[in-house]
Scaffold this motif. Sequence first.
Motif, mmCIF file in Angstrom:
data_model
loop_
_atom_site.group_PDB
_atom_site.id
_atom_site.type_symbol
_atom_site.label_atom_id
_atom_site.label_comp_id
_atom_site.label_asym_id
_atom_site.label_seq_id
_atom_site.Cartn_x
_atom_site.Cartn_y
_atom_site.Cartn_z
ATOM 1 N N VAL A 21 16.265 21.232 46.874
ATOM 2 C CA VAL A 21 14.940 21.097 48.189
ATOM 3 C C VAL A 21 13.176 21.109 46.891
ATOM 4 O O VAL A 21 12.853 21.164 47.663
ATOM 5 C CB VAL A 21 15.172 22.799 48.364
ATOM 6 N N ASP A 22 13.861 21.935 46.322
ATOM 7 C CA ASP A 22 12.260 22.451 45.017
ATOM 8 C C ASP A 22 11.781 20.589 44.841
ATOM 9 O O ASP A 22 10.380 20.360 44.993
ATOM 10 C CB ASP A 22 12.264 23.155 43.760
ATOM 11 N N LEU A 25 10.107 18.845 48.191
ATOM 12 C CA LEU A 25 9.505 20.347 48.573
ATOM 13 C C LEU A 25 7.916 19.558 47.219
ATOM 14 O O LEU A 25 6.577 19.525 48.285
ATOM 15 C CB LEU A 25 9.760 21.566 47.951
ATOM 16 N N GLY A 29 6.013 19.194 50.778
ATOM 17 C CA GLY A 29 4.755 19.830 51.012
ATOM 18 C C GLY A 29 3.491 19.381 50.507
ATOM 19 O O GLY A 29 3.038 20.797 50.594
ATOM 20 N N THR A 43 7.227 23.516 54.520
ATOM 21 C CA THR A 43 7.651 24.723 53.766
ATOM 22 C C THR A 43 8.700 24.182 53.713
ATOM 23 O O THR A 43 9.538 23.777 53.777
ATOM 24 C CB THR A 43 7.682 25.231 55.196
ATOM 25 N N ARG A 44 8.921 25.396 52.650
ATOM 26 C CA ARG A 44 10.482 25.391 52.129
ATOM 27 C C ARG A 44 12.027 25.714 53.334
ATOM 28 O O ARG A 44 12.674 24.267 52.547
ATOM 29 C CB ARG A 44 10.475 26.692 51.166
ATOM 30 N N GLU A 45 11.266 26.128 53.729
ATOM 31 C CA GLU A 45 13.127 26.111 55.225
ATOM 32 C C GLU A 45 12.662 24.533 55.500
ATOM 33 O O GLU A 45 13.922 24.615 56.191
ATOM 34 C CB GLU A 45 12.349 27.170 55.933
ATOM 35 N N GLU A 48 14.477 22.920 52.911
ATOM 36 C CA GLU A 48 16.202 23.149 53.181
ATOM 37 C C GLU A 48 16.550 22.999 53.976
ATOM 38 O O GLU A 48 17.842 21.356 53.919
ATOM 39 C CB GLU A 48 16.673 24.636 53.552
#
Length: 185
Positions: A21-22, A25, A29, A43-45, A48
Amino acid sequence: MRGYEIIGKGLGLREVRPTDVDALLAIYGDPAATQHLPFAPRTREEVEQIVAEAIEAASQRPRRLYVFAVVEADTDEVIGVARIRIEADHPHSAEMGIGLRPDHWGRGMGSDLVRLVLRYGFTRLGLHRIWGARAPANTAAQLAMLVAGMVEEGRIRHHVWTSDGWRDSIVHSALSDEWESHRSG
Ligand SMILES: CC(C)(COP(=O)(O)OP(=O)(O)OC[C@H]1O[C@@H](n2cnc3c(N)ncnc32)[C@H](O)[C@@H]1OP(=O)(O)O)[C@@H](O)C(=O)NCCC(=O)NCCS
């Protein structure tokens, strides 16, 4: 290197995992990386959710969606993402998408990544046609796809709605038979 689906010139593709995920992102992101994409920085969500959907899609039969973490082979670091989406009504044909973390741009990795995705799609998935759509202003994507042998096919007018209004897309494609001759030529 273990766990790679396919490995090319210094880059490997492997199935995306929850721990990516990171790394994803850092692309989805990032305002520069999404500048020419048809969505605002995620966004992070949201990332995910993308990863969860990708993992869920991997277990579906027939499988339509492949989402790969792009791994730098030397360091095992995830520096990009690649997607192949097989068309439900035309399963010989798939749309591809790629993204690299901005600190890796401009060193030929984009074209290497396109080559790797094409090789996976044609040799592992048995596809006949792989296409990608880009924003007209996305010069880096244009060159990466052209350098990798993807032909510019044409323009889809007002293909996507963005915060700046309607935006056209330019479609590139590669066909399996052309790709074979491109490889051996
Ligand atoms: C598209 C992307 C993967 C290309 O990666 P990259 O590593 O910059 O691409 P490359 O270094 O392989 O560049 C390909 C060619 O374009 C050239 N190029 C790269 N960026 C350029 C730019 N901004 N302007 C002009 N030429 C550029 C390179 O010199 C290279 O040509 P060459 O092989 O003849 O030297 C990367 O820019 C990216 O992740 N962008 C954000 C996500 C995105 O737009 N994805 C594509 C959606 S269709």
